[in-house]
Structures are given as C-alpha cells and as structure tokens.
Design a protein around this motif. Sequence first.
Motif, short mmCIF file in Angstrom:
data_model
loop_
_atom_site.label_atom_id
_atom_site.label_comp_id
_atom_site.label_asym_id
_atom_site.label_seq_id
_atom_site.Cartn_x
_atom_site.Cartn_y
_atom_site.Cartn_z
N ILE A 31 51.43 15.20 73.24
CA ILE A 31 52.11 14.06 72.64
C ILE A 31 53.22 13.56 73.56
O ILE A 31 53.44 12.37 73.71
CB ILE A 31 52.68 14.43 71.26
CG1 ILE A 31 51.53 14.68 70.27
CG2 ILE A 31 53.60 13.33 70.73
CD1 ILE A 31 51.99 15.05 68.89
N GLY A 32 53.93 14.48 74.18
CA GLY A 32 55.01 14.09 75.08
C GLY A 32 55.91 15.27 75.37
O GLY A 32 55.66 16.40 74.94
N VAL A 51 54.37 12.90 63.40
CA VAL A 51 55.07 14.10 63.86
C VAL A 51 56.50 13.73 64.22
O VAL A 51 56.82 12.57 64.52
CB VAL A 51 54.36 14.77 65.05
CG1 VAL A 51 52.93 15.14 64.70
CG2 VAL A 51 54.40 13.88 66.28
N PHE A 52 57.38 14.75 64.22
CA PHE A 52 58.80 14.54 64.43
C PHE A 52 59.30 15.63 65.37
O PHE A 52 59.06 16.82 65.12
CB PHE A 52 59.54 14.59 63.09
CG PHE A 52 58.93 13.66 62.07
CD1 PHE A 52 59.41 12.37 61.94
CD2 PHE A 52 57.85 14.06 61.29
CE1 PHE A 52 58.83 11.50 61.02
CE2 PHE A 52 57.27 13.20 60.39
CZ PHE A 52 57.76 11.91 60.26
N HIS A 62 60.12 10.01 66.15
CA HIS A 62 58.99 9.95 65.23
C HIS A 62 57.81 9.40 66.01
O HIS A 62 57.92 8.35 66.65
CB HIS A 62 59.34 9.03 64.05
CG HIS A 62 58.17 8.58 63.25
ND1 HIS A 62 58.01 7.27 62.81
CD2 HIS A 62 57.07 9.26 62.80
CE1 HIS A 62 56.90 7.16 62.12
NE2 HIS A 62 56.30 8.35 62.09
N ALA A 63 56.67 10.11 65.97
CA ALA A 63 55.46 9.66 66.66
C ALA A 63 54.31 9.64 65.67
O ALA A 63 54.21 10.50 64.79
CB ALA A 63 55.14 10.56 67.85
N TRP A 64 53.43 8.65 65.81
CA TRP A 64 52.27 8.58 64.94
C TRP A 64 51.06 8.12 65.75
O TRP A 64 51.20 7.38 66.73
CB TRP A 64 52.52 7.67 63.74
CG TRP A 64 52.77 6.23 64.07
CD1 TRP A 64 51.89 5.20 64.01
CD2 TRP A 64 54.01 5.64 64.51
NE1 TRP A 64 52.48 4.02 64.38
CE2 TRP A 64 53.79 4.27 64.69
CE3 TRP A 64 55.28 6.17 64.78
CZ2 TRP A 64 54.78 3.40 65.12
CZ3 TRP A 64 56.27 5.31 65.21
CH2 TRP A 64 56.02 3.95 65.38
N ARG A 72 55.75 5.75 69.39
CA ARG A 72 56.99 6.50 69.21
C ARG A 72 58.13 5.58 68.85
O ARG A 72 58.16 4.42 69.24
CB ARG A 72 57.33 7.28 70.48
CG ARG A 72 56.32 8.33 70.87
CD ARG A 72 56.62 8.90 72.25
NE ARG A 72 55.60 9.86 72.66
CZ ARG A 72 54.43 9.53 73.17
NH1 ARG A 72 54.14 8.26 73.35
NH2 ARG A 72 53.56 10.44 73.51
N GLU A 73 59.08 6.14 68.10
CA GLU A 73 60.31 5.43 67.80
C GLU A 73 61.43 6.44 67.60
O GLU A 73 61.19 7.59 67.24
CB GLU A 73 60.15 4.57 66.54
CG GLU A 73 59.97 5.39 65.27
CD GLU A 73 59.91 4.52 64.02
OE1 GLU A 73 60.11 3.31 64.14
OE2 GLU A 73 59.67 5.08 62.93
#
Length: 476
Positions: A31-32, A51-52, A62-64, A72-73
């Motif tokens: 994810i990162g 996911v957080f 926050h990623a979705w 991401r945000e």
Amino acid sequence: MTALSHFKLISLAGILALACAAHAKITPRDIGKNLQRATPIVFDHSNTPHVFYQGPDYRIYHAWAVGAKWQRELIEAGVDAGFGISAAIDPAGTIHVSYGAYRGIGLPKLVYARRNPSSGWIVTDIGVDGTDTAIQIDAENQPHIYFGQLFETAYAYRDDDTWIVESTGLPNTSYRGGFVLDDTGAAHIAYAVGLQGLYYATNDSGDWVATLLTPDWGNTAIDLDSAMAPHVVLAAGDQIVHYSKPGDDWESEIIVDTTMLPDVNMEQIALAIGPDDSLHMLGGASIAGVLEVPFYIYPNGEGWAIYLLEAKNSGFYPVITPDNNAVMHATYSTATRGNTSTLRYVALPLADLSGTWTAVAITEKHGKLTLNATIEVQNTGVDASAKTKIALYLSDDETLSEDDTPLSTAPSLKAIKPGSSTIVRLKARLPSDFVDGFLIAHLDPVDMVADSDATNNIIATLLPPSQLRESFMKAP
C-alpha cells in the motif's frame, strides 16, 4: 497429513519452500510506506477496503482501494498523530477512527475522528491522555474506545454529544489484544502481563473484572462468536493457544506447536471470527530470531490449516478482518529500514475443491489390469485453486487409511477458477492379484490448495467387482 502437521514437522528450509508454493493465488500487495504499527481495515457498503496507518512523516493516513490502486488522504494535517490507530464502520457507512496524537508538551492525547461523506473528516480531541486505542460502535452508533494511559488503561464512550471517560483499573501493557462489544454493549478485552500471564476482562457487571486464563504471556487477540461467547488467542514462544468460554468455564486448545522446531517462535497474532463462527488468524513467526514470516490459520474441516504468505522479513503487527462476504483480509508490516517499513495488504479468499467420479473402467491384456477413469473436479469456493497433484489408492472400504495401497500414477490437477470445474482423466496399472474394492482419489494430498473444506477432497468409488474377478481368473 494436514497443513498443521506439515508445519510441525518440516525443517526451516521446508518452511521457506512452502511459502513459495502454498497460497499460489493469494498475493500480498504494497500500500505504501509506513511506521511499523498495526493498520486496521474496515469495509463500506460496496465492500471497498479502507485502511488507516501512520506514515513515515508521523501523520495519519486513510487509504482505500479503487480497482488495483489505492487512493490516500490525510485525516488531519498535524504531525505526531496516528499512534495506536483503530477503526470501525457503523451501519450507515460512517467511518470512525481513534488514535493518539501529540498536541504539544506532554503525553499523546486521545483523538476521535469521524468521516462525513460531504465535509470530510471531523476531528475531536477528547481531552485526556491516550494512545494504543481500540474502537467499537454500539447499537446506537455511539463510539466506545479502549486505550492506554501512563500506567493503566481507560475507557471512553460517547453519550449523545458528551464523552465519558473512566479508568478500568487494568494495567497498561504492550500485550493488549483490543476489545469487542457484545449485543448488550458490554466490553470484553484480553491482555497479557509479562511474568504474570494472560487475562480476560469484561465490564458486563458494571465493574471491570479480570480473569487469569494462563500464567503464559505474549501477544494476544480477542473476538466474540455469534452467541457472544469470548475467544482469546495467545502467541507465546512455541505455541499458539486458543481459549474459549462456550459456557461457564474456560476451555483451551493448542493450535500451533513448534516444539520440534526450536528456532521457530510464535510472536504475532490477530484474530477474526467469521459469520459461521469459524476462527481465522494471522500470525507472525520468528525464525532463528532474524526473520519474521506471516502465516494464515483457519479451520478446513480436518483441523487447523496453516499457510505461509511470504518468506520475506515481514508479518509485524498483523490485523485480520472479514469483508461483507465473509472473505478475510489482512494487513501487516515488513521489517524497518531506518524508521520506515512497508505496509502490506492481502485478501485471503479460499477455494473449495470437491470431485465426482464420472467413469471407471478396467481392462485386461496379457494378464495385466489397467484402470481408466475420469473425475470431474469442482471449485465451489471464492478463489481460484493452485495447481496440485491427485493421489490414488486402492482400498477395502470407502475410507482412506494408512494401510490402503497407493498407485504410482499421480495425475496433475490444474488451477480451477471459482464456480468452475475440470475433467481429469487418469490411467493406472492395478496389481494383478487385486480382486475387488474401492478406488480413492485425494484431490490435494500435499496441501497445495488453500481449501476451506478439506473433508470433501477425498472421493471414493466402488470398482466393478465382476470385471476384476473375471480378469484375475484369466491372468496366467
């Protein structure tokens, strides 16, 4: 031999080899970059995973998933936020997140954030010290947060717009397994204390009451089944142990035992109970103290199936959660480089192989008996199966046992998509003195397939006795 037996008996080299073979269709994704901490998962109405995590910049993200990519945000722009993140989603689809954040001098403060679809994240400082949080949503969509303070844990819940904070009187320990709410709104938690043991605690009586389950300690996790009975798992040294309370008394069972592998220690554990009350776990095992490997544990009808997800140094801070279709999903972190690790995400769908004999014939030529048969193999699971081999046996009855006669033929079974089937044709030489009995096929004898139900992998058919006897009488 079940996958559990494989895990107990194979060598270190065998463990690493198994990681390359098992779960061929289950692939972790990056994810990162993150800091090596737990990363919760929730699923919205469209079954999109959210996911957080805390990034290397000490901000909370926050990623979705959008297809194969992740959006991401930032939840809040401030740094030094996102310590001990937990997340939950209510029936209306609102996402709730809790975490600790530094707000200046002193200890981290307890923070609650709620995502409004139209206006974004609404962040609330609850006004007390707090970190290492666990959040749940009650039947009235009110958040409850279990969290750590300096020496003890505390409990916060919202009553309308007012936050109420109370001390649990329970110790703040690094071995905390989160908490869950039952149907009455009572909280259930599990935690361990070094040199003291594993504890279960609940406030269902109005006061917090702790019960010692075992003097062993280590990382732990808790969940409730459909009857609201608690289940606790503990990773401690050479064992993973499951504790449950189906009635008035606690029971225990050993799920994994690596006493025959002294270099393998069970260190990480996460637990989720599916809608059918089946237990699913994501663990992390330390190999010789230098390599951590993640593995998935679930019941397959024959026992506990265990599959390694990868042989890289990862599996730290595992989290496992079911989606809306009861498929398990997990996150964990790789080892750190500097202060940064990589966040890994994996979906854990399972295949389900079964088979039907569609034709069986025996021919005789020059006193030799030849079997020709076909099997239709179905995959009724939700994931494609891995490639494997079929083992064949001659037996006096329909049950596969150690005294049955194996045939040298091992036909290949290709990967099968979910909801599909394939025809396997096989040909084998039979012993000349075999008169009658059963032919048994084991569809996945070496546990290459992540199969939700291994009990239907063994199929038997009665061999034609009249042909066999006639052929045997003709043999010189």
